[in-house]
Design a protein around this motif. Structure first.
Motif, PDB file in Angstrom:
ATOM      1  N   PHE A 194      38.148  34.647  28.250  1.00 12.09           N
ATOM      2  CA  PHE A 194      36.916  35.348  28.614  1.00 12.09           C
ATOM      3  C   PHE A 194      37.283  36.790  28.939  1.00 12.09           C
ATOM      4  O   PHE A 194      38.209  37.040  29.722  1.00 12.09           O
ATOM      5  CB  PHE A 194      36.240  34.689  29.818  1.00 12.09           C
ATOM      6  N   VAL A 195      36.550  37.730  28.344  1.00 13.02           N
ATOM      7  CA  VAL A 195      36.822  39.156  28.532  1.00 13.02           C
ATOM      8  C   VAL A 195      35.672  39.800  29.271  1.00 13.02           C
ATOM      9  O   VAL A 195      34.508  39.682  28.854  1.00 13.02           O
ATOM     10  CB  VAL A 195      37.035  39.868  27.178  1.00 13.02           C
ATOM     11  N   ILE A 196      35.973  40.477  30.370  1.00 15.26           N
ATOM     12  CA  ILE A 196      34.968  41.250  31.104  1.00 15.26           C
ATOM     13  C   ILE A 196      35.090  42.703  30.676  1.00 15.26           C
ATOM     14  O   ILE A 196      36.130  43.337  30.867  1.00 15.26           O
ATOM     15  CB  ILE A 196      35.179  41.149  32.628  1.00 15.26           C
ATOM     16  N   GLY A 197      34.030  43.243  30.083  1.00 13.81           N
ATOM     17  CA  GLY A 197      34.033  44.657  29.711  1.00 13.81           C
ATOM     18  C   GLY A 197      33.890  44.867  28.219  1.00 13.81           C
ATOM     19  O   GLY A 197      34.714  44.393  27.434  1.00 13.81           O
ATOM     20  N   GLY A 198      32.850  45.603  27.821  1.00 12.76           N
ATOM     21  CA  GLY A 198      32.583  45.860  26.411  1.00 12.76           C
ATOM     22  C   GLY A 198      32.874  47.283  26.006  1.00 12.76           C
ATOM     23  O   GLY A 198      32.149  47.867  25.185  1.00 12.76           O
ATOM     24  N   GLY A 199      33.946  47.859  26.557  1.00 13.48           N
ATOM     25  CA  GLY A 199      34.436  49.147  26.076  1.00 13.48           C
ATOM     26  C   GLY A 199      35.463  48.919  24.985  1.00 13.48           C
ATOM     27  O   GLY A 199      35.633  47.815  24.473  1.00 13.48           O
ATOM     28  N   ILE A 200      36.204  49.962  24.638  1.00 17.68           N
ATOM     29  CA  ILE A 200      37.146  49.841  23.529  1.00 17.68           C
ATOM     30  C   ILE A 200      38.269  48.865  23.842  1.00 17.68           C
ATOM     31  O   ILE A 200      38.688  48.096  22.968  1.00 17.68           O
ATOM     32  CB  ILE A 200      37.710  51.234  23.130  1.00 17.68           C
ATOM     33  N   ASN A 201      38.765  48.823  25.070  1.00 23.53           N
ATOM     34  CA  ASN A 201      39.847  47.885  25.389  1.00 23.53           C
ATOM     35  C   ASN A 201      39.374  46.443  25.347  1.00 23.53           C
ATOM     36  O   ASN A 201      40.034  45.571  24.771  1.00 23.53           O
ATOM     37  CB  ASN A 201      40.453  48.213  26.755  1.00 23.53           C
ATOM     38  N   GLY A 202      38.223  46.164  25.948  1.00 20.34           N
ATOM     39  CA  GLY A 202      37.704  44.807  25.957  1.00 20.34           C
ATOM     40  C   GLY A 202      37.395  44.304  24.557  1.00 20.34           C
ATOM     41  O   GLY A 202      37.773  43.180  24.185  1.00 20.34           O
ATOM     42  N   CYS A 203      36.716  45.126  23.749  1.00 24.16           N
ATOM     43  CA  CYS A 203      36.361  44.700  22.395  1.00 24.16           C
ATOM     44  C   CYS A 203      37.591  44.595  21.504  1.00 24.16           C
ATOM     45  O   CYS A 203      37.668  43.702  20.644  1.00 24.16           O
ATOM     46  CB  CYS A 203      35.330  45.657  21.800  1.00 24.16           C
ATOM     47  N   GLY A 204      38.553  45.505  21.706  1.00 26.95           N
ATOM     48  CA  GLY A 204      39.789  45.424  20.933  1.00 26.95           C
ATOM     49  C   GLY A 204      40.571  44.162  21.235  1.00 26.95           C
ATOM     50  O   GLY A 204      41.114  43.512  20.333  1.00 26.95           O
TER      51      GLY A 204
END
Length: 533
Positions: A18-28
Motif C-alpha cells: 500500500f502506497v500513501i502519496g500520489g506524487g512522483i515518488n509514490g506513483c513511481g
C-alpha cells in the motif's frame, strides 16, 4: 459499492503493498512494484501531483550546482537517468540547451564545500566563481553520465550568437550545455496510468486516516474526501511517500515515534510573456551565490525560477510572495537588457520540496539526495524522504530493493527503457508524429497538433477518435481544448475538476479566460453527476 454497509464490513482484500502519496515518488514506486508481480494500492488525498510534483522547474537535469556540494553520486545518477527517461517518454520530455553567461561578479554560495576549499587555497578570489572552474564542472557534467543522445558543452560568443541578443552588452562569453525538459505533472499521471494498467488500484481524493499494524499486516483506514465514505485495506507492506507530509504521516497516521525529519523548502517561480525569440534556456548566476533558470515555456511565455526559502508548515499552501517574485525579476534583470517587473508576470506558482533534514544551516545547502528509512519491527514500512524528479525511477528501484526481500516471488527490476503510455517512439520522431497527426486530422492547426503530441504522444489519435471535423470533437472550451479531450482526461487520467485539467494535465490555464474555466468546471461536474446517477 459500500453505501449502507457497516464500517467493519467495508474491508478490501489484502494487498502486498500500500502506497500513501500520489506524487512522483509514490506513483513511481507503485508502477515499479506492480510490474514485479506485487498487488498494489495507492491513495492520494487530493489530485495526482497536486503539490510538489506539479511545481518543479520542469527539468530532467543532473543538477550542475550540486557538484559544488560534492554530491557526485547524486549528479552521476541523475545524468544517467536523463537519457533513460528521455527514451521512455519522448512526448513529454525533450532535450534543451542551456546558455550560461560568464562575468566577473559571479559568486559561490559561501556555504558550499567548493567555496570553502577555494577560499582557503585562493583567498584572493574573494568567493568568485572562476570560468576555469565552471568549465571543469561542465566537463564532469558532460562525462559523468555516459552521454549518448545529448550534445556536449561548447563555448558561445554572445556578441554574434542569437543567445546574446536579449542580454546586456557586458555579457560577451557563455558556455552552452545540455539538459532536458519534462512535463512534471503529466509524468506523474502516466506513471499512475501505467501502474493501473498493470493491475494496481489508484485512488485519488482519498485520505489515509490511520495505518496501524495488526496481526502481521498493516490495516489502513481511508476516507473519500468528496463523499465521506470510509473503507479499510490490509497490506503486507506500506510505503509512506507523503512528500511534505511524510513526517506527519509517521507521527499522526501511523502513531510512531521517529527522529527522522523533513526540511520543507519553498521554491517559487514566475511566468512572463516571452522574453526572447530562440528556443534555448539561460542559466543565470547571481552575486549572492544563487542560480536561476529562464526557460522558454508553452510557446509564448518564459518561466523563471527558482527560490529557496524555508517553509514551516506543510498544511500551509505555498505561494510565490511579492518579495520572491521581485527577487526573481531583479535577478533576471541583471542579465536581460530589458528590465522585468512585477507587472510583467502573467502567472506565478510555488511548491514545497520535502528535503531530508540533514542539519544543513541553510535551505540552499540542504541535500537534494533521497533517504529511504525501513522499519521492519513488524509489518514493514518504508518512509521516503527527499528526492528529485530526475531520479524518481532510481528512487523507486532503491525502494523496491528494500521491499522485495519480504516478497520472494517478486521479479527483477524492469522499468529502465520501458515506454510510458504514448511514448512508444524514438526521440527524433516527434516532428514526424506531428506530421502524421496533421495528415490524419486535417482540421488541426500545427500548434494544436504539436500540443496533442507533446501531451499524449501516440495516444493523441485515441483522444481525437474518429473525428472528421473540429465539430466532431464536441464542445469547444477554448485554446484548442475540446469535449473529446476533457472526456479522455476524466475517463483515463483521473481528472475531476477544471483545475486538474488546466494546471496539471496541461497548462491551458495560461490561455483560458475565467468564463471559459468556469464553463469547463460546470461541464465536468455535470458529467460526473450524470455518471454517478
Amino acid at each position: 459499492m459500500f453505501e449502507g454497509v457497516p464500517m467493519e464490513a467495508q474491508t478490501e482484500k489484502t494487498v502486498d503493498l500500500f502506497v500513501i502519496g500520489g506524487g512522483i515518488n509514490g506513483c513511481g514506486i507503485a508502477r515499479d512494484a506492480v510490474g514485479r508481480g506485487l498487488s498494489v494500492e495507492l491513495a492520494e488525498m487530493k489530485d495526482l501531483a497536486w503539490a510538489t510534483s506539479s511545481a518543479s522547474t520542469k527539468l530532467f537535469h543532473g543538477g550542475l550546482r550540486y557538484l559544488e556540494y560534492f554530491e557526485v553520486r547524486l549528479v552521476r545518477e541523475a545524468l544517467i537517468e536523463r537519457e533513460t527517461l528521455l527514451r521512455a517518454m519522448p512526448h513529454i520530455s525533450w532535450p534543451m540547451r542551456f546558455v550560461l553567461p560568464m562575468h566577473k561578479d559571479m559568486r559561490f554560495d559561501s556555504e558550499t564545500p567548493t567555496s570553502r576549499v577555494l577560499s582557503f587555497v585562493m583567498p584572493w578570489m574573494k568567493g568568485r566563481r572562476p570560468s576555469w572552474l565552471i568549465r571543469m564542472g561542465l566537463f564532469m557534467y558532460d562525462n559523468l553520465g555516459g552521454r549518448k543522445i545529448l550534445p556536449g558543452t561548447r563555448t558561445v560568443d554572445l556578441t554574434t550568437d542569437a543567445a546574446g541578443k536579449p542580454l546586456k552588452s557586458k555579457f560577451t562569453k557563455a558556455f552552452e550545455y545540455s539538459d532536458c525538459w519534462v512535463e512534471d505533472s503529466r509524468l506523474v499521471v502516466l506513471n499512475a496510468r501505467d501502474a493501473e494498467a498493470r493491475g494496481a488500484t489508484i485512488r485519488t481524493r482519498t485520505k489515509v486516516i490511520s495505518a496501524e499494524r495488526s496481526e502481521g499486516l498493516w490495516q489502513i483506514e481511508m476516507e473519500d474526501v468528496d463523499s465521506g465514505e470510509r473503507r479499510v485495506t490490509r497490506a503486507r507492506a506500506l510505503v509512506n511517500a507523503g512528500g511534505p507530509w511524510v513526517a506527519d504521516i509517521i507521527r499522526g497516521v501511523m502513531k510512531q515515534n521517529s527522529s527522522a525529519g523533513v526540511r520543507l523548502v519553498r521554491g517559487s517561480h514566475i511566468v512572463t510573456k516571452r522574453l526572447f525569440d530562440h528556443d534555448r534556456c539561460y542559466f543565470f548566476q547571481g552575486e549572492d551565490g544563487r542560480i536561476i533558470f529562464a526557460i522558454p515555456y508553452q510557446d509564448d511565455f518564459t518561466l523563471i525560477g527558482t527560490t529557496d526559502k524555508e517553509h514551516t508548515d506543510a498544511d500551509t499552501a505555498p505561494s510565490c510572495t511579492d518579495e520572491e517574485a521581485q527577487y526573481l525579476c531583479d535577478f533576471a534583470s541583471n542579465y536581460f537588457d530589458k528590465p522585468i517587473g512585477l507587472q510583467d508576470i502573467v502567472w506565478r506558482y510555488s511548491g514545497v520540496r520535502p528535503l531530508y533534514d540533514d542539519g544543513a544551516s541553510s535551505a540552499q545547502a540542504a541535500t537534494r539526495d533521497y533517504v529511504l528509512n525501513l522499519d521492519d519491527t513488524g509489518a514493514p514500512v518504508l518512509n521516503v524522504f527527499g528526492g528529485k524528479i530526475t531520479t524518481y525511477r532510481k528512487l523507486a528501484e532503491a525502494a523496491l530493493a528494500k521491499i522485495v526481500p519480504f516478497f520472494p516471488e517478486a521479479t527483477a527490476p524492469w522499468t529502465a527503457g520501458v515506454a510510458m503510455p504514448g511514448g512508444d517512439f524514438e526521440v527524433q520522431e516527434v516532428p514526424s508524429k506531428i506530421a502524421e497527426l496533421l495528415r490524419s486530422y486535417p482540421f488541426l492547426t500545427e500548434r494544436w497538433a504539436t500540443r496533442l503530441i507533446r501531451a499524449y504522444g501516440t495516444e493523441a489519435t485515441e483522444v481525437l477518435g474518429a473525428a472528421k471535423t473540429e465539430a466532431d470533437l464536441g464542445l469547444d472550451f477554448g485554446a484548442t481544448l475540446t469535449e473529446s479531450e476533457v472526456r479522455w482526461l476524466m475517463e483515463k487520467e483521473y481528472a475531476r475538476t477544471a483545475e486538474d485539467v488546466i494546471w496539471r494535465r496541461s497548462k491551458l490555464g495560461l490561455r483560458l479566460s475565467e468564463q471559459e474555466i468556469a464553463a469547463l468546471d460546470a461541464y465536468m461536474q455535470d458529467t460526473r453527476q450524470k455518471a454517478s446517477a
